[in-house]
Write a protein that holds these residues in place. Structure first.
Motif, mmCIF file in Angstrom:
data_model
loop_
_atom_site.group_PDB
_atom_site.id
_atom_site.type_symbol
_atom_site.label_atom_id
_atom_site.label_comp_id
_atom_site.label_asym_id
_atom_site.label_seq_id
_atom_site.Cartn_x
_atom_site.Cartn_y
_atom_site.Cartn_z
ATOM 1 N N ALA A 1 0.675 -1.433 -0.251
ATOM 2 C CA ALA A 1 -0.197 0.036 0.078
ATOM 3 C C ALA A 1 0.278 1.034 -0.483
ATOM 4 C CB ALA A 1 -0.904 -0.487 0.902
ATOM 5 N N TRP A 2 1.951 1.110 0.556
ATOM 6 C CA TRP A 2 3.294 2.631 0.140
ATOM 7 C C TRP A 2 2.790 2.336 -1.331
ATOM 8 C CZ3 TRP A 2 6.661 -0.389 -2.100
ATOM 9 C CH2 TRP A 2 6.853 -1.642 -2.089
ATOM 10 N N LEU A 3 2.767 2.254 -1.921
ATOM 11 C CA LEU A 3 3.484 2.320 -3.779
ATOM 12 C C LEU A 3 2.189 3.386 -4.054
ATOM 13 C CD1 LEU A 3 5.032 1.537 -6.059
ATOM 14 C CD2 LEU A 3 3.620 -0.363 -6.857
ATOM 15 N N PRO A 4 2.512 4.114 -4.858
ATOM 16 C CA PRO A 4 1.931 5.804 -5.149
ATOM 17 C C PRO A 4 2.065 5.233 -6.506
ATOM 18 C CG PRO A 4 3.748 6.551 -5.276
ATOM 19 C CD PRO A 4 3.974 5.215 -4.527
ATOM 20 N N PRO A 5 0.475 5.198 -6.859
ATOM 21 C CA PRO A 5 0.210 5.540 -8.265
ATOM 22 C C PRO A 5 1.419 5.858 -9.420
ATOM 23 C CG PRO A 5 -1.084 7.171 -7.982
ATOM 24 C CD PRO A 5 -0.035 6.389 -6.839
ATOM 25 N N GLY A 6 1.480 6.001 -11.131
ATOM 26 C CA GLY A 6 2.196 6.258 -12.054
ATOM 27 C C GLY A 6 4.007 5.451 -11.921
ATOM 28 N N PHE A 7 3.983 4.791 -10.964
ATOM 29 C CA PHE A 7 5.078 4.133 -11.235
ATOM 30 C C PHE A 7 5.323 2.251 -11.626
ATOM 31 C CE2 PHE A 7 5.895 6.960 -7.728
ATOM 32 C CZ PHE A 7 7.489 7.018 -7.655
ATOM 33 N N GLU A 8 6.168 1.783 -12.629
ATOM 34 C CA GLU A 8 6.912 0.778 -12.957
ATOM 35 C C GLU A 8 7.351 -0.078 -12.250
ATOM 36 O OE1 GLU A 8 8.391 0.719 -16.836
ATOM 37 O OE2 GLU A 8 8.206 2.949 -16.752
ATOM 38 N N VAL A 9 6.543 -1.528 -11.739
ATOM 39 C CA VAL A 9 7.465 -1.725 -11.001
ATOM 40 C C VAL A 9 8.048 -2.860 -11.483
ATOM 41 C CG1 VAL A 9 7.268 -3.487 -8.377
ATOM 42 C CG2 VAL A 9 5.392 -2.064 -8.982
#
Length: 219
Positions: free
Chosen positions: A62-70
């Motif tokens: 849940a710590w990952l904000p939108p807009g990132f590729e993983v």
């Protein structure tokens, strides 16, 4: 435009920030790691760039904000994992770690802006512990990282020497402190006042942290 890569480890107790113990329990160290990662990702999310990539050992949360590729980290030592992260880029890239929650878009701006690569071929952000917190390459060449000794006090000097030996023009980013030890956490919480890391630290640190640890760098 430059891609920004964040190399990180899933904040799981017992797997992250182990040098924060015994001043903090493994669960508390993981809370601090999660807060540091969230602050770092928030700063990158607010930075104008072409791509935002989280190079992750573990699973996103849940710590990952939108807009990132993983993308998953490869195996091997840290030099191999950093090299692989750059190898996946097709244009200029700036890589940072999860250990500097005091980072801001303004600190990243010199290596991100439209003129970032006019005078420089690389950007280097030294860390207080002798390592480095940021590395930018106009032409991501994994060979510039493979074989550099990692997690030792000479890591930053060795990496910088590698860039210079390759004939690259190197721009300098500010000196920052990584969060590795309890003393690091205390200092960085003060520098990053107002962020998640500072709030978590304030909630956990009921007594003064242990004295500084001057051992080998841990990244």
């Amino acid at each position: 435009m430059t891609a920004v890569l964040v190399i990180a480890k899933e904040p799981v107790p017992g797997r992250v920030k182990t040098r924060l113990t015994p001043a903090f329990t493994p669960a508390e160290a993981a809370r601090l790691a999660r807060a540091a990662l969230a602050d770092t990702l928030e700063a990158v999310a607010a930075t104008p760039c072409e791509r935002r990539v989280l190079v992750l050992d573990g699973r996103p949360g849940a710590w990952l904000p939108p807009g990132f590729e993983v993308v998953p980290q490869c195996g091997g030592g840290l030099d191999e994992r950093l090299a692989a992260a750059f190898a996946a880029c097709t244009g200029p890239a700036l890589l940072i770690g999860m250990d500097t929650p005091q980072v801001t878009p303004a600190l990243l701006a010199p290596a991100i802006g439209p003129g970032a690569w006019q005078e420089y071929d690389a950007w280097f952000g030294p860390a207080v512990d002798g390592g480095f917190w940021a590395l930018g390459l106009a032409s991501p060449d994994p060979g510039l990282l493979r074989g550099v000794p990692m997690s030792v006090p000479q890591t930053g000097a060795a990496q910088l020497a590698r860039l210079v030996a390759a004939g690259l023009r190197v721009g300098r980013l500010p000196l920052l402190r990584d969060v590795d030890t309890a003393e690091d956490a205390r200092v960085v919480a003060r520098e990053a006042a107002g962020g998640r890391f500072a709030a978590v630290y304030a909630a956990l640190a009921t007594t003064a942290p242990a004295a500084p640890d001057h051992g080998a760098v841990s990244r």
